[in-house]
Design a protein around this motif. Structure first.
Motif, mmCIF file in Angstrom:
data_model
loop_
_atom_site.group_PDB
_atom_site.id
_atom_site.type_symbol
_atom_site.label_atom_id
_atom_site.label_comp_id
_atom_site.label_asym_id
_atom_site.label_seq_id
_atom_site.Cartn_x
_atom_site.Cartn_y
_atom_site.Cartn_z
ATOM 1 N N GLN A 192 -37.879 -5.308 -46.722
ATOM 2 C CA GLN A 192 -39.474 -4.663 -46.337
ATOM 3 C C GLN A 192 -39.564 -5.076 -44.904
ATOM 4 O O GLN A 192 -40.421 -4.254 -43.973
ATOM 5 N N ALA A 193 -38.861 -6.203 -44.470
ATOM 6 C CA ALA A 193 -39.588 -6.364 -43.086
ATOM 7 C C ALA A 193 -38.439 -5.480 -42.003
ATOM 8 O O ALA A 193 -39.074 -5.258 -41.053
ATOM 9 N N HIS A 194 -37.337 -4.979 -42.614
ATOM 10 C CA HIS A 194 -36.550 -3.813 -41.860
ATOM 11 C C HIS A 194 -37.374 -2.653 -41.798
ATOM 12 O O HIS A 194 -37.408 -1.774 -40.655
ATOM 13 N N ASP A 195 -37.702 -2.087 -42.956
ATOM 14 C CA ASP A 195 -38.266 -0.888 -43.174
ATOM 15 C C ASP A 195 -39.248 -0.721 -44.320
ATOM 16 O O ASP A 195 -38.657 -0.428 -45.546
ATOM 17 N N PRO A 196 -40.530 -1.152 -44.110
ATOM 18 C CA PRO A 196 -41.431 -1.247 -45.283
ATOM 19 C C PRO A 196 -41.500 0.146 -46.232
ATOM 20 O O PRO A 196 -42.014 -0.073 -47.174
ATOM 21 N N ARG A 197 -41.174 1.288 -45.719
ATOM 22 C CA ARG A 197 -41.464 2.407 -46.614
ATOM 23 C C ARG A 197 -40.088 2.767 -47.379
ATOM 24 O O ARG A 197 -40.311 3.508 -48.290
ATOM 25 N N ASN A 198 -39.095 1.947 -47.153
ATOM 26 C CA ASN A 198 -38.066 2.294 -47.754
ATOM 27 C C ASN A 198 -37.608 0.973 -48.835
ATOM 28 O O ASN A 198 -36.639 0.327 -48.744
ATOM 29 N N THR A 199 -38.708 0.762 -49.774
ATOM 30 C CA THR A 199 -38.463 -0.601 -50.717
ATOM 31 C C THR A 199 -38.984 0.046 -51.858
ATOM 32 O O THR A 199 -39.328 0.995 -52.411
ATOM 33 N N ASP A 200 -38.432 -0.991 -53.092
ATOM 34 C CA ASP A 200 -38.694 -0.530 -54.507
ATOM 35 C C ASP A 200 -38.849 -1.705 -55.111
ATOM 36 O O ASP A 200 -39.399 -2.942 -54.455
ATOM 37 N N VAL A 201 -38.929 -1.823 -56.316
ATOM 38 C CA VAL A 201 -39.186 -2.913 -57.145
ATOM 39 C C VAL A 201 -38.396 -4.215 -56.836
ATOM 40 O O VAL A 201 -38.784 -5.390 -57.070
ATOM 41 N N ARG A 202 -37.305 -4.016 -56.521
ATOM 42 C CA ARG A 202 -36.418 -5.294 -56.106
ATOM 43 C C ARG A 202 -37.050 -6.008 -54.878
ATOM 44 O O ARG A 202 -36.770 -7.174 -54.726
#
Length: 847
Positions: A192-202
């Protein structure tokens, strides 16, 4: 950027559409949160109002989309979204209002949580995350302050689906968030720190692992360093083992915590339901009851459509099997249930309220939970000798355990409902001279099992064996069966208090005793009072000066009745002395008591020192801390004398002082207040006094602003029928270090009240800026100013004997009679001097 506190001040009491904003309760980078009322449906709601700094079209479009996504969620562990709208130029979203406390404040107040309590909250949060994930909603800002705990023990996630909107257009130099938030840096996942838009429930599970670490240890996994350093640590440093800071964490729970905080998403649990299953197995192994999760229904949409056509056929079959098995269980030759099956595994706490008290029944552990020692069995047999034995032996809960209610949820004893109760109604008043029947922890009349006469006092009266009351007796009468609730010193009572889960009162049956400085963790409301016929004087040993805090109080509420405290500050000493040091204390109440501080060498000292707010979870840059509870200091029929300020809050945390029917003499001031940090929500320090006589050589109150990054706290003073005297050259109120004298045209100060006497007051308010000339408002110039709201007051006092008291008298030797006045208009009422300990009580009983 518009501050949430500014939004709070401007909107509090107003209506946005059908929603009335009753009370500003906090805020963050996105805006301000209010406790409100839906006037159409007549229900209490939480209303989050978006800052005007975030009203561009793209932000508002995402705001509405995210609100609609969150509104699809319907889960008992998620705060529901009711509405989203715009009114009066303000955009807002309406949530379910939750009566509870967030986990961050809970840990700050109680310390690290019991193991089963932490597991319960994580299971409930995981269940909520599974529900959201099945509907393609990711939280992105899981942290302790976004997990609220209700009085029942139910945990609820807040801000679900809205985290990506926080701090849109952030101007932080550390990192830039474009259209999304990065979350809180203490709990953010590496991806999330690297790319907040590319995150999921993990990613949410990583943050939940950091939150679990916080619940177990009292701090985030990487608490030190700058924002950039924290991001690097989350990305590259191995996650710390919670057992390094807390040895009682089970290895299997530590393994779960470390797996959640794995750097790569594929190394973590892939779904929250996997975490729930793992934690449920741990609960079974440790003898805990896991909360009732709903993850089995979380993926409903995928399989429900496949089985839906067969439901009409399945239901009759299920009912038929239920009837068959039910009839079979009632047959005479059915296998009888064991006693263990008949006795519930845990019995919940009960909270019983009356008009005057709030009592608690502590959790009772299952019969097979603890193997009592031989000594404990002997004591249990002695206590039960004259009463009917219980149907099943039940042992006390082990230390650190917590009872679970019928839903498998741990009750939360420091919930907002209990914390916000009036202290005098939250204390157990079990004084033996009250004439009322002794009552047990549940509020019912005590049985012989609860209260038993096991020893005798010198006058022949029995000492009641009361599990709610610890008795301090330096010389208890000899007995073959010592009462375990009797100790010899106050220090021993404080140290052994955790061993008495039902104890709510410490009764002092001595006249004088010396003790070392004490630290008192208030996990429940506590009353310390004098025994009948005693006038206890507690003298603190201030040498060696290893701890300058005589009573260091951690959280909760404390009441003292008819108790007298003294301390002699050493001749050669640095500052920082305090009779009471208040750390996250909700309220301290003293009645019919006296405080004496002999400080002849004028070391910096205070009767009450208020510690500033903890910054363990600062949130995003520019984000304000939530509104903090102001500690309440309530004094009724009390005397304080010595070379010390009555209340100091030099770190800026506002407080409430309520002083009624009192006498105060000092070489210093009544109150000193520091500057507020930028991260602390602005509040008002209040001084309420009624029928108080005070000799304050340096003046009533001083507010000092030091350094940049701080702001001026507001001060509200309301005095009724008081006599307030100070040195002629000293101002009544003083502000120093401010930017300019323009604060004199603001509400930085409010001076209110009526029927007061101010002998010697020549300067009402002095303002001393850092870089320009000061401003003084003389007594004769006070009226007509925006800050002056006082009614009728006099510049003189009608002293008895027509002579003013000698100001050179040593403060701790002064008596109320030295400040008597003619009539009953100003100052304390007659008879106050009677609360002081008698001269005949000078025999020192040393512990």
């Amino acid at each position: 950027m518009t501050r949430p506190a500014d939004i709070g001040r401007s909107l509090e009491g107003r209506e946005l559409g059908q929603f009335r904003l009753d009370e500003f309760v906090g805020g963050g980078g996105m805006g301000a949160v209010f406790r409100g009322v839906d006037t159409t449906l007549d229900r209490i709601v939480a209303v989050k109002v978006v800052s005007n700094d975030q009203t561009d079209e793209d932000t508002l479009r995402r705001f509405r989309n995210e609100a609609q996504s969150a509104a699809r969620l319907d889960h008992p562990n998620i705060a529901r979204v009711y509405s989203v709208g715009e009114a009066g130029g303000w955009n807002f979203i309406v949530f379910e209002f939750i009566e509870g406390v967030n986990v961050r404040d809970l840990v700050m107040h109680k310390g690290p949580l019991p193991i089963d309590e932490a597991i319960s909250y994580v299971i409930q949060a995981s269940d909520a995350l599974q529900h959201a994930s099945d509907r393609d909603v990711v939280h992105r800002d899981i942290k302790p302050s976004n997990l609220l705990v209700m009085e029942s023990g139910r945990a609820k996630l807040v801000d679900m689906g809205l985290a990506r909107l926080h701090h849109v257009g952030s101007t932080s130099d550390d990192i830039t968030a474009t259209g999304v938030t990065l979350g809180t840096f203490d709990y953010i996942s590496p991806e999330q720190a690297h790319d907040p838009r590319n995150t999921d429930v993990r990613s949410d599970l990583y943050s939940l692992g950091c939150t679990l670490y916080y619940m177990l240890t009292g701090m985030p996994p990487f608490p030190e360093g700058t924002v950039l350093q924290k991001l690097l640590n989350h990305n590259g440093e191995e996650a710390p083992d919670p057992r390094d800071l807390r040895g009682d964490v089970p290895p299997e729970l530590s393994a779960v915590c470390l797996k959640l905080m794995a750097k790569h998403p594929n190394q973590r649990y892939q779904q929250p339901r996997d975490l729930v299953a793992e934690l449920s197995s741990i609960c079974d192994a440790l003898g805990f009851i896991a909360p009732r999760a709903t993850v089995s229904q979380s993926g409903r949409s995928a399989w429900f459509d496949r089985i839906a056509p067969h439901i009409p056929l399945a239901v009759p079959l299920v009912l038929l099997f239920a009837i068959v098995f039910g009839v079979e269980s009632l047959l005479p030759d059915a296998e009888p249930l064991s006693p263990e099956q008949l006795v519930p595994k845990w019995q919940p706490r009960e909270v019983v309220e009356s008009s005057d008290t709030v009592s608690r029944v502590e959790p009772i552990a299952p019969a097979n939970a603890v193997t009592p020692s031989e000594k404990e069995r002997a004591e249990s047999e002695t206590m039960s000798a004259e009463s009917e034995p219980p149907a099943e032996p039940v042992a006390e809960a082990t230390e650190g355990s917590i009872a679970l209610n019928s839903e498998g949820l741990p009750p939360f004893e420091e919930s907002a409902a209990i914390l916000d109760a009036e202290p005098t109604r939250a204390m157990l008043d079990l004084a033996p001279d009250s004439g009322a029947a002794l009552r047990n922890e549940g509020g019912t009349e005590a049985s012989e099992t609860d209260v038993m006469p096991v020893e005798a006092e010198s006058d022949g009266d029995p000492i009641a064996y009361d599990r709610t009351r610890v008795i301090v007796m330096p010389d208890p009468p000899p007995s073959p069966d010592p009462n375990p609730m009797i100790v010899r010193s106050l220090e021993e009572a404080v140290h052994r208090l955790p061993d008495y889960p039902g104890a709510a009162v410490i009764e002092l049956r001595f006249n004088r005793q010396r003790t070392r400085p004490l630290t008192l963790g208030l996990r429940r409301d506590l009353l310390i009072e004098a025994g009948r016929g005693y006038h206890p004087v507690v003298t603190f040993d201030a040498e060696p000066a290893d701890d300058k805090r005589m009573l260091h109080l951690l959280g909760g509420r404390l009441t003292l009745k008819r108790v007298h405290l003294e301390v002699d500050v050493p001749a050669v000493s640095e500052g920082g002395w305090a009779m009471f040091h208040l750390n996250e204390v909700k309220q301290i109440t003293l009645s019919d008591s006296s405080l004496t501080m002999r400080n002849d060498y004028r070391a910096d000292a205070a009767f009450f020192q208020v510690q500033g707010p903890s910054m363990s979870d600062p949130g995003m840059p520019g984000e304000e801390m939530p509104a903090l509870s102001r500690p309440i200091i309530e004094l009724t029929r009390c005397i304080a004398r010595g070379q010390a300020t009555l209340v100091k809050a030099t770190e800026g945390l506002p407080f409430q002082l309520r002083f009624t029917e009192g006498f105060f003499v000092t070489t210093e001031r009544l109150a000193e207040l520091g500057a507020l940090a930028e991260t602390v929500t602005a509040e008002v320090a209040t001084l309420h006094m009624r029928r108080v006589t005070a000799m304050m050589e340096q003046g009533m109150c001083r507010v000092a602003v030091r350094g940049d990054g701080t702001r001026l706290p507001e001060l509200y003073v309301n005095s009724q029928n008081c006599l307030l005297r100070h040195r002629e050259t000293a101002p009544l109120i003083e502000h120093s270090g401010v930017d300019s004298v323009d604060i004199g045209r603001t509400k930085a100060l409010t001076l209110a009240g009526d029927l007061n006497a101010y002998p010697n007051t020549k300067i009402c308010w002095r303002i001393q800026p850092r870089t320009s000339n000061g401003l003084e408002t003389a007594w004769d110039e006070r009226k007509g100013n925006i800050w002056y709201e006082e009614g009728s007051s006099e510049p003189t006092a009608a002293w008895v004997g027509d002579e003013a008291p000698d100001p050179s008298l040593t403060p701790y030797k002064v008596l109320p009679a030295d400040y008597s006045v003619v009539g009953d208009l100003h100052g304390f009422s007659p008879g106050l001097e009677a609360i002081l300990p008698l001269p005949s009580d000078q025999d020192v009983e040393s512990d």
